[in-house]
Design a protein around this motif. Structure first.
Motif, mmCIF file in Angstrom:
data_model
loop_
_atom_site.group_PDB
_atom_site.id
_atom_site.type_symbol
_atom_site.label_atom_id
_atom_site.label_comp_id
_atom_site.label_asym_id
_atom_site.label_seq_id
_atom_site.Cartn_x
_atom_site.Cartn_y
_atom_site.Cartn_z
ATOM 1 N N HIS A 264 2.237 -8.610 9.073
ATOM 2 C CA HIS A 264 3.371 -9.087 7.835
ATOM 3 C C HIS A 264 4.787 -9.634 8.947
ATOM 4 C CE1 HIS A 264 1.035 -7.492 4.181
ATOM 5 N NE2 HIS A 264 0.852 -5.795 5.578
ATOM 6 N N HIS B 179 4.110 -7.519 -2.981
ATOM 7 C CA HIS B 179 3.864 -6.561 -1.693
ATOM 8 C C HIS B 179 5.009 -6.233 -0.979
ATOM 9 C CE1 HIS B 179 1.013 -5.248 1.983
ATOM 10 N NE2 HIS B 179 0.510 -5.388 1.083
ATOM 11 N N ASP C 224 -5.228 -1.404 -0.079
ATOM 12 C CA ASP C 224 -5.088 -1.525 -1.650
ATOM 13 C C ASP C 224 -4.847 -2.649 -2.318
ATOM 14 O OD1 ASP C 224 -3.472 -2.847 0.852
ATOM 15 O OD2 ASP C 224 -1.494 -2.758 0.533
ATOM 16 N N GLY D 119 0.495 -1.255 0.275
ATOM 17 C CA GLY D 119 -0.224 0.264 -0.093
ATOM 18 C C GLY D 119 0.242 1.311 -0.481
HETATM 19 ZN ZN ZN Z 1 -0.958 -3.779 2.075
#
Ligand code: ZN
Ligand code: HKS
Ligand code: ZN
Length: 306
Positions: free
Chosen positions: A247, A272, A93, A11
């Motif tokens: 993450h 990503h 995103d 994002g």
């Molecule tokens: Zn993301």
């Protein structure tokens, strides 16, 4: 199976509009070797003509315009080769690009019940888009049984949801207590060749389910958001660890490099990738280290055949 990486960034993309980190300012001022990246999305196809869009990023318009394989067929007044859309979560995103598709609706959108709930309440894209030619046609993904599903246009590809540990967006009712279905990965199998893709752009834990996928996969597109768990804190950009944002870090103990290399996977690719991740600098130690570990960095326009 053909796989197109439409957007390899996290994002915000790379450079992120408001960011002055080493990578973002380095790219802006042409002071480092690093590729700009749009926000997270891929497309897959069984026959090269019918495409399934997986996640719809805020950069979707640019991504389609830069990808001839996704242009409308000749001879139609208006149309698209995107036959259906699959969502892995309800993050901005991964979903805002649905707004970009409004002129070409209706289109089928596959997502879990809780993602549908977010997208009809906190971020009501389904409600809004009803006003465009019948809107988004919702199709349910069942995570209870992990049963296979066949998005429109899938041809020889079968899809299975894989429940992942990650987080839910700030506008989600599940923000502080996620449930199965807030985040899924996708196992995509080519029925003809038996080859398996595992796509997991947001994943915090090497759960048994994830390990099981890594055993089966011929190609893995895995969460490469941050190099280090405290990267956002160390840069002064956030007070949260990567794992608190859903993450898994790429490097270090419990990181994606070590995890991926426990398995015999033909292609291991990070996707990503956040703008703060030093691996994006192609002359960095981190980039050299990743290459030495036989792991690739996805880039916009990358194509993989499986
Ligand atoms: Zn993301
Ligand atoms: C930056 C962002 C970092 C970033 C974080 C996340 C947190 C988030 C939430 C993410 C992403 C990019 N680009 N989604 O400031 O550098 O708070 O819910 O998914 O794509 S995770
Ligand atoms: Zn930055």
């Amino acid at each position: 199976m053909q796989i197109l990486i439409l957007g390899s960034g996290a994002g915000g993309g790379v450079p992120q509009w408001n960011c002055h980190c080493h990578i973002c300012s380095g790219i802006r001022h042409d002071e480092i070797v690093a590729k700009p990246r749009t926000q997270s999305s891929i497309a897959v196809s069984s026959n090269g003509e019918d495409w399934i869009l997986i996640n719809a990023s805020p950069d979707l318009r640019q991504q389609i315009n830069e990808t001839p394989k996704l242009w409308p067929e000749k001879g139609v007044k208006r149309g698209t080769r995107i036959r259906s859309i699959v969502l892995t979560d309800s993050q901005i995103d991964h979903t805002t690009g649905l707004l970009t598709l409004r002129e070409g609706l209706p289109l089928p959108v596959h997502c879990t019940d809780v993602v549908y709930e977010d997208l009809t309440t906190g971020f009501p894209l389904f409600n809004m888009l009803k006003h465009w030619h019948g809107g988004l046609q919702r199709r349910a993904i069942d995570t209870d049984h992990e049963s296979e599903f066949f998005p429109e246009g899938a041809g020889d590809l079968t899809f299975n949801p894989v429940v992942l540990e990650s987080n839910a967006p700030p506008y989600s009712k599940y923000r502080d207590n996620i449930v199965p279905g807030n985040n899924i990965g996708l196992k995509i199998t080519n029925k003809v060749t038996g080859k398996v893709l595992f796509y997991a752009p947001g994943c915090m834990q090497a759960s048994d389910l994830v390990k099981d996928m890594l055993k089966q996969a011929d190609c893995v597109l895995f969460d490469g958001t941050l190099w280090l768990d405290d990267e956002m804190i160390a840069n002064g950009f956030s007070e949260r660890l990567g794992t608190q944002m859903g993450h898994m870090p790429v490097n270090g103990d419990g990181g994606a490099i070590d995890m991926l290399n426990e398995y015999d996977i033909n292609r291991k690719v990070l996707i990503h990738i956040n703008n703060t991740n030093p691996v994006l600098n192609e002359n960095s130690e981190e980039n050299a280290y990743l290459q030495s570990k036989d792991i690739e960095l996805a880039y916009d326009g990358m194509e993989i055949n499986l």
